[in-house]
Design an enzyme around this catalytic site. Structure first.
Site, PDB file in Angstrom:
ATOM      1  N   GLY A 154       0.787  -1.237   0.000  1.00 46.59           N
ATOM      2  CA  GLY A 154       0.000   0.000   0.000  1.00 46.59           C
ATOM      3  C   GLY A 154       0.813   1.278   0.000  1.00 46.59           C
ATOM      4  CB  ILE A 155       0.272   4.486   1.829  1.00 49.10           C
ATOM      5  CG1 ILE A 155      -1.135   4.795   1.308  1.00 49.10           C
ATOM      6  CG2 ILE A 155       1.038   5.782   2.032  1.00 49.10           C
ATOM      7  CD1 ILE A 155      -1.994   5.559   2.288  1.00 49.10           C
ATOM      8  CG  ASP A 160       4.959  -5.093  17.087  1.00 56.40           C
ATOM      9  OD1 ASP A 160       4.166  -4.175  16.771  1.00 56.40           O
ATOM     10  OD2 ASP A 160       4.691  -5.965  17.935  1.00 56.40           O
ATOM     11  CG  ASN A 209       2.194   3.737   5.758  1.00 58.07           C
ATOM     12  OD1 ASN A 209       1.232   4.329   5.261  1.00 58.07           O
ATOM     13  ND2 ASN A 209       2.404   2.431   5.560  1.00 58.07           N
ATOM     14  CE1 TYR A 245      -7.392   3.697  10.332  1.00 64.42           C
ATOM     15  CE2 TYR A 245      -9.144   5.156   9.590  1.00 64.42           C
ATOM     16  CZ  TYR A 245      -7.879   4.629   9.434  1.00 64.42           C
ATOM     17  OH  TYR A 245      -7.090   5.041   8.386  1.00 64.42           O
ATOM     18  CE  LYS A 305      -4.634   6.123  10.833  1.00 67.57           C
ATOM     19  NZ  LYS A 305      -3.168   6.080  10.621  1.00 67.57           N
TER      20      LYS A 305
END
Length: 264
Positions: free
Chosen positions: A17-18, A62, A89, A155, A159
Site C-alpha cells: 500500500g502507501i 513491530d 505509516n 480507528y 487518527k
C-alpha cells in the site's frame, strides 16, 4: 524527487500500500530506504528497490513495541550512520458497533495507530538530533481523524489523536524542522489494514499518496506545522457538506413530527 538524495528514510508498514509506494518514491529520489514491517513481504519490497538501483534494507518491525523501535533505529544507524526521515505509516482498523467492541480490540488499534506513532516519533527525534541537520517525521493520518465514521470509532479516535499529537510535536520541534502529517483519503489510498480489511482506491500501489508522503520533507515540514495535508483535504469539504445536509434534513423531520404531535 529533489532534496532527498543520500538521505536515510525509514518507512513503517512498507510491505504494501502507501508504505510500499512511499518506499519506491524515496528510492527513485536516491534515498537510502529502510523497510519496516511485520509482514515478510518486506524483504521482497527491498529486493524491488535494489533491482531498480535503489539502496534498501528490510527488517522485522513491530511499531507497538518500544524494544522493536530501539532495535530498528539502532540497526538503521549501524547500516547508514544516520536517520533523516521517518514515515509513520503502519496502521490497522477494526469495524464494530461501539456496544460490541471489546477493550482488547480498542487497545489493539490504539497500540498500532497511536502508540506506534508516539514511539516512532520519540525515537526518531533523538536519532535525527544526533547529526544536527534537521529532518522530517511524517505521520500518516486520515480524513477519518477529522470526520467520524459509523462502526469505526477506534480507528477514528486513533487518527484524531495522530492529528493533534503531530501538531503538538511540530510546534515543539519547529526550529529543528522535523514534523508533519498527511491525511490520505479512502479514494486515493490502497493499503492493507488489520483483520483482512483494505482501504481500496484508484491507485493499486497507493502511488499518489506515496508521492505526497515522500514529498513531505525538509523545509516543508516546518511550514506545515503539523497541519493535515496530502490528497485527503480536497475530499473533506464535500463530505462535510453532505453531513451538514443530512443533519438539516433530520432537523426538518423532527420539526414536522413535533407539529404533527401538537395537532393531535
Amino acid at each position: 524527487m529533489h532534496g532527498i538524495a543520500g538521505k536515510v528514510a525509514f518507512v513503517t508498514g512498507a510491505a504494501s500500500g502507501i508504505g510500499r509506494a512511499t518506499a519506491h518514491r524515496f528510492a527513485l529520489g536516491s534515498a537510502c530506504v529502510v523497510i519496516g514491517d511485520i509482514d515478510p513481504t518486506r524483504d521482497r519490497v527491498a529486493e524491488e528497490l535494489r533491482a531498480v538501483g535503489g539502496e534498501a534494507i528490510a527488517m522485522h518491525h513491530d511499531v507497538a513495541d518500544e524494544a522493536s523501535w530501539e532495535d530498528a533505529i539502532e540497526r538503521t544507524l549501524q547500516a547508514y550512520g544516520r536517520l533523516d526521515i521517518l514515515v509513520n505509516n503502519a496502521g490497522l482498523t477494526a469495524s464494530a458497533p461501539i456496544a460490541d467492541m471489546s477493550i482488547a480490540e480498542w487497545r489493539r488499534v490504539m497500540a498500532v495507530n497511536l502508540d506506534g506513532v508516539f514511539l516512532g516519533t520519540k525515537h526518531a527525534v533523538a536519532a535525527i538530533r544526533r547529526h544536527g541537520q534537521g529532518g522530517a517525521i511524517v505521520n500518516v493520518s486520515s480524513t477519518s481523524g477529522l470526520v467520524g465514521s459509523p462502526t469505526a470509532s477506534a480507528y477514528c479516535a486513533s487518527k484524531g489523536g495522530v492529528q493533534l499529537f503531530t501538531k503538538a510535536v511540530a510546534l515543539e520541534c519547529a526550529a529543528e524542522r522535523i514534523a508533519r502529517q498527511l491525511g490520505p483519503s479512502r479514494s486515493r489510498a490502497d493499503t492493507h489494514l488489520g483483520n483482512g480489511r483494505r482501504m481500496a482506491g484508484t491507485d493499486g500501489a497507493g502511488g499518489e499518496s506515496g508521492r505526497s508522503v515522500a514529498g513531505a520533507r525538509g523545509h516543508d515540514a516546518v511550514r506545515a506545522r503539523g497541519r493535515a495535508g496530502g490528497s485527503g483535504r480536497r475530499h473533506l469539504l464535500p463530505r462535510l457538506r453532505r453531513i451538514a445536509l443530512r443533519h438539516r434534513e433530520r432537523a426538518r423531520r423532527r420539526r414536522r413530527l413535533q407539529r404533527d404531535l401538537a395537532g393531535c
